[in-house]
Design a protein around this motif. Structure first.
Motif, PDB file in Angstrom:
ATOM      1  N   ARG A  11       0.822  -1.213   0.000  1.00 49.06           N
ATOM      2  CA  ARG A  11       0.000   0.000   0.000  1.00 49.06           C
ATOM      3  C   ARG A  11       0.855   1.261   0.000  1.00 49.06           C
ATOM      4  O   ARG A  11       0.612   2.189  -0.763  1.00 49.06           O
ATOM      5  N   SER A  12       1.886   1.309   0.827  1.00 52.05           N
ATOM      6  CA  SER A  12       2.722   2.507   0.875  1.00 52.05           C
ATOM      7  C   SER A  12       3.551   2.639  -0.395  1.00 52.05           C
ATOM      8  O   SER A  12       3.818   3.750  -0.862  1.00 52.05           O
ATOM      9  N   TYR A  13       3.950   1.513  -0.989  1.00 55.02           N
ATOM     10  CA  TYR A  13       4.692   1.561  -2.248  1.00 55.02           C
ATOM     11  C   TYR A  13       3.821   2.145  -3.353  1.00 55.02           C
ATOM     12  O   TYR A  13       4.258   3.008  -4.108  1.00 55.02           O
ATOM     13  N   ARG A  14       2.574   1.684  -3.431  1.00 54.79           N
ATOM     14  CA  ARG A  14       1.658   2.218  -4.448  1.00 54.79           C
ATOM     15  C   ARG A  14       1.400   3.706  -4.234  1.00 54.79           C
ATOM     16  O   ARG A  14       1.322   4.473  -5.190  1.00 54.79           O
ATOM     17  N   GLN A  15       1.249   4.098  -2.983  1.00 52.72           N
ATOM     18  CA  GLN A  15       1.002   5.507  -2.693  1.00 52.72           C
ATOM     19  C   GLN A  15       2.188   6.354  -3.136  1.00 52.72           C
ATOM     20  O   GLN A  15       2.010   7.411  -3.742  1.00 52.72           O
ATOM     21  N   ARG A  16       3.382   5.900  -2.876  1.00 47.20           N
ATOM     22  CA  ARG A  16       4.567   6.663  -3.297  1.00 47.20           C
ATOM     23  C   ARG A  16       4.679   6.737  -4.808  1.00 47.20           C
ATOM     24  O   ARG A  16       5.039   7.773  -5.360  1.00 47.20           O
ATOM     25  N   ARG A  17       4.378   5.651  -5.519  1.00 44.35           N
ATOM     26  CA  ARG A  17       4.451   5.668  -6.981  1.00 44.35           C
ATOM     27  C   ARG A  17       3.377   6.581  -7.561  1.00 44.35           C
ATOM     28  O   ARG A  17       3.617   7.276  -8.547  1.00 44.35           O
ATOM     29  N   MET A  18       2.187   6.598  -6.973  1.00 36.38           N
ATOM     30  CA  MET A  18       1.139   7.500  -7.451  1.00 36.38           C
ATOM     31  C   MET A  18       1.529   8.955  -7.224  1.00 36.38           C
ATOM     32  O   MET A  18       1.298   9.810  -8.079  1.00 36.38           O
ATOM     33  N   MET A  19       2.116   9.247  -6.099  1.00 36.28           N
ATOM     34  CA  MET A  19       2.550  10.618  -5.837  1.00 36.28           C
ATOM     35  C   MET A  19       3.692  11.009  -6.781  1.00 36.28           C
ATOM     36  O   MET A  19       3.777  12.161  -7.204  1.00 36.28           O
ATOM     37  N   ASP A  20       4.552  10.064  -7.129  1.00 37.96           N
ATOM     38  CA  ASP A  20       5.590  10.338  -8.127  1.00 37.96           C
ATOM     39  C   ASP A  20       4.964  10.665  -9.480  1.00 37.96           C
ATOM     40  O   ASP A  20       5.413  11.573 -10.185  1.00 37.96           O
ATOM     41  N   ALA A  21       3.913   9.944  -9.834  1.00 33.33           N
ATOM     42  CA  ALA A  21       3.217  10.211 -11.094  1.00 33.33           C
ATOM     43  C   ALA A  21       2.556  11.587 -11.068  1.00 33.33           C
ATOM     44  O   ALA A  21       2.565  12.311 -12.071  1.00 33.33           O
ATOM     45  N   VAL A  22       1.989  11.963  -9.933  1.00 31.65           N
ATOM     46  CA  VAL A  22       1.374  13.293  -9.804  1.00 31.65           C
ATOM     47  C   VAL A  22       2.428  14.378  -9.972  1.00 31.65           C
ATOM     48  O   VAL A  22       2.195  15.392 -10.619  1.00 31.65           O
ATOM     49  N   ARG A  23       3.598  14.159  -9.405  1.00 31.15           N
ATOM     50  CA  ARG A  23       4.669  15.155  -9.531  1.00 31.15           C
ATOM     51  C   ARG A  23       5.235  15.221 -10.943  1.00 31.15           C
ATOM     52  O   ARG A  23       5.714  16.264 -11.380  1.00 31.15           O
ATOM     53  N   LEU A  24       5.188  14.122 -11.673  1.00 31.94           N
ATOM     54  CA  LEU A  24       5.732  14.066 -13.025  1.00 31.94           C
ATOM     55  C   LEU A  24       4.780  14.639 -14.070  1.00 31.94           C
ATOM     56  O   LEU A  24       5.207  15.086 -15.130  1.00 31.94           O
ATOM     57  N   LEU A  25       3.502  14.658 -13.779  1.00 31.64           N
ATOM     58  CA  LEU A  25       2.490  15.067 -14.749  1.00 31.64           C
ATOM     59  C   LEU A  25       2.696  16.472 -15.326  1.00 31.64           C
ATOM     60  O   LEU A  25       2.572  16.641 -16.543  1.00 31.64           O
ATOM     61  N   PRO A  26       3.031  17.503 -14.546  1.00 37.89           N
ATOM     62  CA  PRO A  26       3.250  18.819 -15.162  1.00 37.89           C
ATOM     63  C   PRO A  26       4.420  18.835 -16.150  1.00 37.89           C
ATOM     64  O   PRO A  26       4.352  19.499 -17.184  1.00 37.89           O
ATOM     65  N   PHE A  27       5.458  18.078 -15.864  1.00 38.28           N
ATOM     66  CA  PHE A  27       6.598  18.032 -16.778  1.00 38.28           C
ATOM     67  C   PHE A  27       6.241  17.285 -18.064  1.00 38.28           C
ATOM     68  O   PHE A  27       6.654  17.691 -19.154  1.00 38.28           O
ATOM     69  N   LEU A  28       5.464  16.231 -17.932  1.00 41.64           N
ATOM     70  CA  LEU A  28       4.989  15.517 -19.113  1.00 41.64           C
ATOM     71  C   LEU A  28       4.116  16.436 -19.969  1.00 41.64           C
ATOM     72  O   LEU A  28       4.249  16.473 -21.194  1.00 41.64           O
ATOM     73  N   GLY A  29       3.230  17.191 -19.322  1.00 39.19           N
ATOM     74  CA  GLY A  29       2.386  18.133 -20.047  1.00 39.19           C
ATOM     75  C   GLY A  29       3.191  19.207 -20.753  1.00 39.19           C
ATOM     76  O   GLY A  29       2.908  19.554 -21.899  1.00 39.19           O
ATOM     77  N   LEU A  30       4.213  19.705 -20.089  1.00 38.00           N
ATOM     78  CA  LEU A  30       5.065  20.727 -20.709  1.00 38.00           C
ATOM     79  C   LEU A  30       5.782  20.164 -21.930  1.00 38.00           C
ATOM     80  O   LEU A  30       5.848  20.820 -22.980  1.00 38.00           O
ATOM     81  N   MET A  31       6.288  18.958 -21.810  1.00 47.45           N
ATOM     82  CA  MET A  31       6.973  18.347 -22.960  1.00 47.45           C
ATOM     83  C   MET A  31       6.010  18.122 -24.115  1.00 47.45           C
ATOM     84  O   MET A  31       6.355  18.373 -25.280  1.00 47.45           O
ATOM     85  N   LEU A  32       4.788  17.668 -23.820  1.00 44.81           N
ATOM     86  CA  LEU A  32       3.814  17.450 -24.884  1.00 44.81           C
ATOM     87  C   LEU A  32       3.374  18.763 -25.525  1.00 44.81           C
ATOM     88  O   LEU A  32       3.079  18.806 -26.723  1.00 44.81           O
ATOM     89  N   TRP A  33       3.311  19.841 -24.732  1.00 44.20           N
ATOM     90  CA  TRP A  33       2.932  21.136 -25.302  1.00 44.20           C
ATOM     91  C   TRP A  33       4.046  21.734 -26.146  1.00 44.20           C
ATOM     92  O   TRP A  33       3.797  22.591 -26.981  1.00 44.20           O
TER      93      TRP A  33
END
Length: 97
Positions: A11-33
């Protein structure tokens, strides 16, 4: 001397990976834009038959598509992190009942 396990709880591993994905999302959006900046641009007086210019309508559809994709991805990640956090906050004694 007892050794602690190396691995994290699932459970804690999944939570950390999801939070990593949340933190990565703005950078992914910037690259796609930034992708439309790589598309060919028409040059005045030069005929570019090899690489025709991308119409503005296609570029705008792409940008709005990326924008909608980012909205959906952030909503989905929010739901996943909310479910993981709320599942972790439950008392194990209450689940046994």
């Amino acid at each position: 001397m007892p050794r602690t396990p190396i691995f994290l709880e699932k459970r804690s591993y999944r939570q950390r990976r999801m939070m990593d994905a949340v933190r990565l999302l703005p950078f992914l959006g910037l690259m796609l834009w930034m992708v439309p900046l790589l598309w060919p641009v028409p040059v005045a007086g030069v005929v570019a038959e090899a690489a025709p210019a991308m119409p503005m309508s296609v570029a705008l559809r792409y940008l709005f598509g990326v924008w909608l994709l980012l909205i959906f991805a952030s909503w989905a990640l929010w739901r996943r992190t909310r479910d993981i956090v709320s599942g972790e906050a439950r008392d194990p004694a209450e689940e046994a009942r």
